[in-house]
Design a protein around this motif. Structure first.
Motif, short mmCIF file in Angstrom:
data_model
loop_
_atom_site.label_atom_id
_atom_site.label_comp_id
_atom_site.label_asym_id
_atom_site.label_seq_id
_atom_site.Cartn_x
_atom_site.Cartn_y
_atom_site.Cartn_z
N SER A 22 0.82 -1.20 0.00
CA SER A 22 0.00 0.00 0.00
C SER A 22 0.86 1.26 0.00
O SER A 22 0.48 2.27 -0.59
CB SER A 22 -0.97 0.01 1.19
OG SER A 22 -0.32 0.36 2.41
N LEU A 25 1.57 2.20 -3.56
CA LEU A 25 0.42 2.77 -4.26
C LEU A 25 0.15 4.20 -3.81
O LEU A 25 -0.16 5.07 -4.64
CB LEU A 25 -0.81 1.89 -4.04
CG LEU A 25 -0.70 0.46 -4.58
CD1 LEU A 25 -1.97 -0.32 -4.27
CD2 LEU A 25 -0.41 0.45 -6.07
N THR A 35 -6.38 2.33 -2.62
CA THR A 35 -5.22 1.61 -2.10
C THR A 35 -5.67 0.49 -1.18
O THR A 35 -5.20 -0.65 -1.29
CB THR A 35 -4.28 2.57 -1.34
OG1 THR A 35 -3.81 3.57 -2.24
CG2 THR A 35 -3.10 1.84 -0.75
N ARG A 63 0.42 9.93 1.91
CA ARG A 63 0.23 10.18 0.47
C ARG A 63 0.58 11.62 0.12
O ARG A 63 1.22 11.88 -0.90
CB ARG A 63 -1.23 9.86 0.13
CG ARG A 63 -1.59 10.03 -1.31
CD ARG A 63 -3.04 9.56 -1.52
NE ARG A 63 -3.49 9.84 -2.85
CZ ARG A 63 -4.20 10.92 -3.19
NH1 ARG A 63 -4.56 11.79 -2.28
NH2 ARG A 63 -4.57 11.10 -4.44
#
Length: 70
Positions: A22, A25, A35, A63
């Motif tokens: 994850s 991603l 994700t 992120r």
């Protein structure tokens, strides 16, 4: 408390693997929900909780760090 205390040991390796997947991603800019689902978490809220326990920040913040770099 240990972040993994609510996970039985046989699932721990898989959970850590999914979290590592994850990360990649999120770094590529995929949304938290996408994700979570892509990495086998049926519940994005559960994923966010586990991610925060493991990395010390929610996946949305993780992120954003990479979004700022690019």
């Amino acid at each position: 408390s240990d972040w993994s205390s609510d996970v039985c040991s046989s699932d721990l390796y898989l959970l850590e693997y999914r979290l590592q997947q994850s990360e990649k991603l999120l770094q590529m800019g995929m949304t938290v929900k996408q994700t979570a689902l892509s990495c086998g978490f049926e519940d994005p809220f559960y994923y966010s909780r586990v991610f925060r326990k493991h990395y010390g920040m929610p996946p949305s913040d993780y992120r954003l760090q990479f979004a700022e770099i690019q």
